[in-house]
Design a protein around this motif. Sequence first.
Motif, PDB file in Angstrom:
ATOM      1  N   GLU A   1       0.843  -1.192   0.000  1.00  0.00           N
ATOM      2  CA  GLU A   1       0.000   0.000   0.000  1.00  0.00           C
ATOM      3  C   GLU A   1       0.878   1.242   0.000  1.00  0.00           C
ATOM      4  O   GLU A   1       1.828   1.332   0.772  1.00  0.00           O
ATOM      5  CB  GLU A   1      -0.895   0.032   1.241  1.00  0.00           C
ATOM      6  N   LEU A   2       0.528   2.165  -0.868  1.00  0.00           N
ATOM      7  CA  LEU A   2       1.193   3.460  -0.931  1.00  0.00           C
ATOM      8  C   LEU A   2       0.210   4.493  -0.422  1.00  0.00           C
ATOM      9  O   LEU A   2      -0.920   4.584  -0.924  1.00  0.00           O
ATOM     10  CB  LEU A   2       1.599   3.780  -2.370  1.00  0.00           C
ATOM     11  N   GLN A   3       0.599   5.243   0.587  1.00  0.00           N
ATOM     12  CA  GLN A   3      -0.287   6.273   1.117  1.00  0.00           C
ATOM     13  C   GLN A   3       0.111   7.625   0.562  1.00  0.00           C
ATOM     14  O   GLN A   3       1.236   8.078   0.737  1.00  0.00           O
ATOM     15  CB  GLN A   3      -0.252   6.304   2.645  1.00  0.00           C
ATOM     16  N   LEU A   4      -0.835   8.230  -0.136  1.00  0.00           N
ATOM     17  CA  LEU A   4      -0.674   9.563  -0.700  1.00  0.00           C
ATOM     18  C   LEU A   4      -1.691  10.452  -0.009  1.00  0.00           C
ATOM     19  O   LEU A   4      -2.900  10.239  -0.151  1.00  0.00           O
ATOM     20  CB  LEU A   4      -0.913   9.549  -2.208  1.00  0.00           C
ATOM     21  N   GLY A   5      -1.214  11.400   0.777  1.00  0.00           N
ATOM     22  CA  GLY A   5      -2.135  12.193   1.583  1.00  0.00           C
ATOM     23  C   GLY A   5      -2.772  11.293   2.615  1.00  0.00           C
ATOM     24  O   GLY A   5      -2.105  10.520   3.283  1.00  0.00           O
ATOM     25  N   ASN A   6      -4.095  11.329   2.703  1.00  0.00           N
ATOM     26  CA  ASN A   6      -4.780  10.510   3.694  1.00  0.00           C
ATOM     27  C   ASN A   6      -5.406   9.254   3.092  1.00  0.00           C
ATOM     28  O   ASN A   6      -6.213   8.603   3.736  1.00  0.00           O
ATOM     29  CB  ASN A   6      -5.845  11.330   4.433  1.00  0.00           C
ATOM     30  N   ARG A   7      -5.008   8.903   1.868  1.00  0.00           N
ATOM     31  CA  ARG A   7      -5.581   7.720   1.207  1.00  0.00           C
ATOM     32  C   ARG A   7      -4.500   6.687   0.902  1.00  0.00           C
ATOM     33  O   ARG A   7      -3.397   7.033   0.489  1.00  0.00           O
ATOM     34  CB  ARG A   7      -6.270   8.113  -0.088  1.00  0.00           C
ATOM     35  N   LYS A   8      -4.883   5.425   1.109  1.00  0.00           N
ATOM     36  CA  LYS A   8      -3.990   4.313   0.786  1.00  0.00           C
ATOM     37  C   LYS A   8      -4.403   3.710  -0.557  1.00  0.00           C
ATOM     38  O   LYS A   8      -5.593   3.542  -0.828  1.00  0.00           O
ATOM     39  CB  LYS A   8      -4.066   3.221   1.852  1.00  0.00           C
ATOM     40  N   TYR A   9      -3.397   3.369  -1.350  1.00  0.00           N
ATOM     41  CA  TYR A   9      -3.619   2.743  -2.650  1.00  0.00           C
ATOM     42  C   TYR A   9      -2.946   1.380  -2.620  1.00  0.00           C
ATOM     43  O   TYR A   9      -1.718   1.291  -2.583  1.00  0.00           O
ATOM     44  CB  TYR A   9      -3.080   3.635  -3.771  1.00  0.00           C
ATOM     45  N   ALA A  10      -3.759   0.337  -2.619  1.00  0.00           N
ATOM     46  CA  ALA A  10      -3.256  -1.028  -2.494  1.00  0.00           C
ATOM     47  C   ALA A  10      -2.880  -1.589  -3.858  1.00  0.00           C
ATOM     48  O   ALA A  10      -3.582  -1.376  -4.849  1.00  0.00           O
ATOM     49  CB  ALA A  10      -4.318  -1.906  -1.844  1.00  0.00           C
ATOM     50  N   LEU A  11      -1.772  -2.311  -3.869  1.00  0.00           N
ATOM     51  CA  LEU A  11      -1.323  -3.025  -5.065  1.00  0.00           C
ATOM     52  C   LEU A  11      -1.198  -4.499  -4.718  1.00  0.00           C
ATOM     53  O   LEU A  11      -0.432  -4.877  -3.828  1.00  0.00           O
ATOM     54  CB  LEU A  11       0.022  -2.492  -5.549  1.00  0.00           C
ATOM     55  N   ALA A  12      -1.957  -5.330  -5.402  1.00  0.00           N
ATOM     56  CA  ALA A  12      -1.884  -6.776  -5.235  1.00  0.00           C
ATOM     57  C   ALA A  12      -0.721  -7.315  -6.066  1.00  0.00           C
ATOM     58  O   ALA A  12      -0.265  -6.651  -7.005  1.00  0.00           O
ATOM     59  CB  ALA A  12      -3.196  -7.415  -5.675  1.00  0.00           C
ATOM     60  N   PRO A  13      -0.240  -8.514  -5.762  1.00  0.00           N
ATOM     61  CA  PRO A  13       0.852  -9.089  -6.560  1.00  0.00           C
ATOM     62  C   PRO A  13       0.553  -9.108  -8.058  1.00  0.00           C
ATOM     63  O   PRO A  13       1.443  -8.878  -8.874  1.00  0.00           O
ATOM     64  CB  PRO A  13       0.985 -10.511  -6.011  1.00  0.00           C
ATOM     65  N   GLU A  14      -0.700  -9.332  -8.423  1.00  0.00           N
ATOM     66  CA  GLU A  14      -1.077  -9.333  -9.839  1.00  0.00           C
ATOM     67  C   GLU A  14      -0.825  -7.985 -10.488  1.00  0.00           C
ATOM     68  O   GLU A  14      -0.710  -7.890 -11.709  1.00  0.00           O
ATOM     69  CB  GLU A  14      -2.558  -9.700 -10.002  1.00  0.00           C
ATOM     70  N   GLU A  15      -0.727  -6.929  -9.665  1.00  0.00           N
ATOM     71  CA  GLU A  15      -0.533  -5.582 -10.183  1.00  0.00           C
ATOM     72  C   GLU A  15       0.926  -5.137 -10.138  1.00  0.00           C
ATOM     73  O   GLU A  15       1.338  -4.327 -10.961  1.00  0.00           O
ATOM     74  CB  GLU A  15      -1.414  -4.607  -9.393  1.00  0.00           C
ATOM     75  N   TYR A  16       1.715  -5.636  -9.205  1.00  0.00           N
ATOM     76  CA  TYR A  16       3.111  -5.179  -9.117  1.00  0.00           C
ATOM     77  C   TYR A  16       4.147  -6.201  -9.580  1.00  0.00           C
ATOM     78  O   TYR A  16       5.330  -5.913  -9.594  1.00  0.00           O
ATOM     79  CB  TYR A  16       3.447  -4.649  -7.716  1.00  0.00           C
ATOM     80  N   VAL A  17       3.696  -7.379  -9.998  1.00  0.00           N
ATOM     81  CA  VAL A  17       4.620  -8.397 -10.504  1.00  0.00           C
ATOM     82  C   VAL A  17       4.326  -8.655 -11.977  1.00  0.00           C
ATOM     83  O   VAL A  17       3.167  -8.848 -12.363  1.00  0.00           O
ATOM     84  CB  VAL A  17       4.503  -9.716  -9.702  1.00  0.00           C
ATOM     85  N   PHE A  18       5.363  -8.652 -12.777  1.00  0.00           N
ATOM     86  CA  PHE A  18       5.247  -9.006 -14.195  1.00  0.00           C
ATOM     87  C   PHE A  18       5.511 -10.502 -14.325  1.00  0.00           C
ATOM     88  O   PHE A  18       6.547 -10.988 -13.871  1.00  0.00           O
ATOM     89  CB  PHE A  18       6.281  -8.252 -15.041  1.00  0.00           C
ATOM     90  N   ARG A  19       4.581 -11.209 -14.932  1.00  0.00           N
ATOM     91  CA  ARG A  19       4.770 -12.637 -15.227  1.00  0.00           C
ATOM     92  C   ARG A  19       4.948 -12.751 -16.731  1.00  0.00           C
ATOM     93  O   ARG A  19       4.072 -12.344 -17.496  1.00  0.00           O
ATOM     94  CB  ARG A  19       3.572 -13.443 -14.754  1.00  0.00           C
ATOM     95  N   MET A  20       6.091 -13.294 -17.146  1.00  0.00           N
ATOM     96  CA  MET A  20       6.418 -13.348 -18.576  1.00  0.00           C
ATOM     97  C   MET A  20       6.860 -14.750 -18.976  1.00  0.00           C
ATOM     98  O   MET A  20       7.544 -15.420 -18.212  1.00  0.00           O
ATOM     99  CB  MET A  20       7.555 -12.365 -18.875  1.00  0.00           C
ATOM    100  N   ARG A  21       6.492 -15.120 -20.176  1.00  0.00           N
ATOM    101  CA  ARG A  21       6.969 -16.375 -20.741  1.00  0.00           C
ATOM    102  C   ARG A  21       8.175 -16.035 -21.609  1.00  0.00           C
ATOM    103  O   ARG A  21       8.091 -15.191 -22.492  1.00  0.00           O
ATOM    104  CB  ARG A  21       5.886 -17.055 -21.568  1.00  0.00           C
ATOM    105  N   VAL A  22       9.302 -16.690 -21.342  1.00  0.00           N
ATOM    106  CA  VAL A  22      10.523 -16.440 -22.102  1.00  0.00           C
ATOM    107  C   VAL A  22      10.634 -17.448 -23.241  1.00  0.00           C
ATOM    108  O   VAL A  22       9.829 -18.378 -23.344  1.00  0.00           O
ATOM    109  CB  VAL A  22      11.768 -16.471 -21.178  1.00  0.00           C
TER     110      VAL A  22
END
Length: 132
Positions: free
Chosen positions: A57-78
Amino acid sequence: LDKVFVDGAPIVEDTATAIVDTGTTLIYGPSDVVQKILEKAAASDDCSNFKTLPIIELQLGNRKYALAPEEYVFRMRVRSGRVVCLTGIFGTNSNGKARNDRVDWILGSVFIRAYYTVFDRANDQVGFAKAV
């Protein structure tokens, strides 16, 4: 950026300068803070820990913005057909305090994919809403 939480626990609670940048793919932050985040939230190369990664979670001002693994991890096929994972958060040489025109955090596409972003130049503000 006011605070960063990993799995609900605060990692950093200092105010730092942040920008949202449509031309940046990843999230960049001070190396010392990013290291603390990655100690708990780094995806293994083979993606074996993907299902157990925490919410960031990143808090900007008084609000938290949650990032799930699906959002912050890149899954790639090589080329070999193997799936690899890469955590989309990288450290910079910033010490966590902005000086002059330097920015401590850059919230790139990793963040923007998760949150619809409106750049309101008339009022010098940025608005976010969860992307669906």
